[in-house]
Design an enzyme around this catalytic site. Sequence first.
Site, short mmCIF file in Angstrom:
data_model
loop_
_atom_site.label_atom_id
_atom_site.label_comp_id
_atom_site.label_asym_id
_atom_site.label_seq_id
_atom_site.Cartn_x
_atom_site.Cartn_y
_atom_site.Cartn_z
N LYS A 56 30.30 74.67 11.73
CA LYS A 56 30.21 73.28 12.20
C LYS A 56 29.14 72.46 11.49
CE LYS A 56 32.25 71.68 15.13
NZ LYS A 56 32.07 71.79 16.58
N HIS A 101 46.30 50.39 17.20
CA HIS A 101 46.68 51.41 18.20
C HIS A 101 46.41 52.83 17.68
CE1 HIS A 101 48.93 48.04 20.06
NE2 HIS A 101 49.29 47.78 18.80
N SER A 132 25.88 73.92 14.74
CA SER A 132 26.18 74.47 16.06
C SER A 132 25.44 75.79 16.21
CB SER A 132 27.69 74.70 16.18
OG SER A 132 27.96 75.68 17.16
N GLU A 192 27.15 60.15 17.49
CA GLU A 192 27.48 60.39 18.90
C GLU A 192 26.39 59.86 19.82
OE1 GLU A 192 28.85 64.57 19.51
OE2 GLU A 192 28.99 64.54 17.34
#
Length: 450
Positions: free
Chosen positions: A281, A154, A275, A288
């Site tokens: 970043k 969970h 970025s 992804e």
Amino acid sequence: MTLWGGRFEEGPAELLWRFTVDHSDRRLLTDDVIGSQAHAAMLAETGIISSEEGAELQRGLVAVLAEAESGEFAWSEGDEDVHSAVERRLYELIGEVAGKLHTGRSRNDQVCLDLRLYLRRATEERAVQITDLVKALIAVAEEVGDTVVASYTHVQQAQAVPLAHHLLAYAWMLVRDLDRFLDAYPRIDVSPLGAGASAGSRLPLDPSQTAESLGFASVFANSMDAVGSRDFVAEYVFCCAQTMVTLSRLSEEMVLWAGDEFGWATFGDAYTTGSSAMPQKKNPDIAELVRGKTATVIGDVTALLSLQKGLPLTYNRDLQEDKRAVFHADDTLALALAALGGMVESAQFHPPEPSSMVTALDLAEILVARGVPFRSAHEAVGGLVAGLAAGGRALADATAGELAAAHPQLVPEDLDALTPAASAAARVTPGGGSMESVAKQIEQLREVLG
Ligand code: ARG
């Protein structure tokens, strides 16, 4: 050149051409020529054409194959598909005798043959790639040694486990993905050549000879099934999709691990992106995109199942659409395996120590070993945990007095068991989260891969 002008008085409309011609089959070129070589040899050996004609066809096909392999093969706008292109080129090279190649054959069995030849090779390539990724995971698992993390259920910290145990879970998932490709292989490895347009031929073709010369393990038993079925394509694409799903789950974790909140891992500069706006970043774009592209490969499975569901036997032009889906799925998986593999290999792991709350089940099991029913032990440790949590403390912060108050059978030495490292070290279940298990798994994985 079309292969079917005889009964037509008018040529094809530009729109018919634009709508029906799909160049995605061009990548079947070498397979098409190799299949044609086997067919021509069978025609000569069975005496359906003369041996001189057979030799002429082979001479031409060798030249076409050379052009195909060197990338010099010149396509023509008038080629309806890869099969028409090969026959057109053969005609340019050897003249009229080229017209004998299609004897006893149809594009219906031919396209199926080409796809099967292609997918046999693709299966072998994907199997090697999956094996490489499993090996990369084993290498990383060895590199991180006995580093302990929390397992999660969970998305809540659950129990203490070696990080290697977590990484090897993906190795086992990939081994099953590999097994699935290998299991599907014999259903791809069936020659459809000789099935013709739908029913075979009145000419004495020898399907077993072409099957053997092309290295197929078996031959079609029913010509209508041979030209009308694409379950082998759908199954291959499912194997791709399930492997993508495995990669996608691993990717999701890699995204989490790279995040500041988890802070488990840093990936190499070469495998991350920046970025345009935020200079700090370092983004896990490969992971992804594996997640994102998995959606499109799942779409390919749906496309192939839908393509088959309403089709009467045998060949219907709908089936031409199978190629886009299978090539897309296979190309996507091939690149995803390579790119994600690179990212995994570039990982530096530095997970923070999990909360000692992950030892709560250990404490309950200590009581169980002393004869306390599990339910009472669970209750007692639950009470202790609640009190500690209320004060912003974890199990390792408990005092001997608090232990005794939680349950009379707990002793001060039990405090030593309440660190994540001690918890993982005490684990004894075969296949469980312990270093003994990790060592055994690496041995088993190497055996499976060998
Ligand atoms: N381009 C077709 C395909 O990919 C080849 C088979 C065509 N057969 C036919 N009878 N039109 O499915």
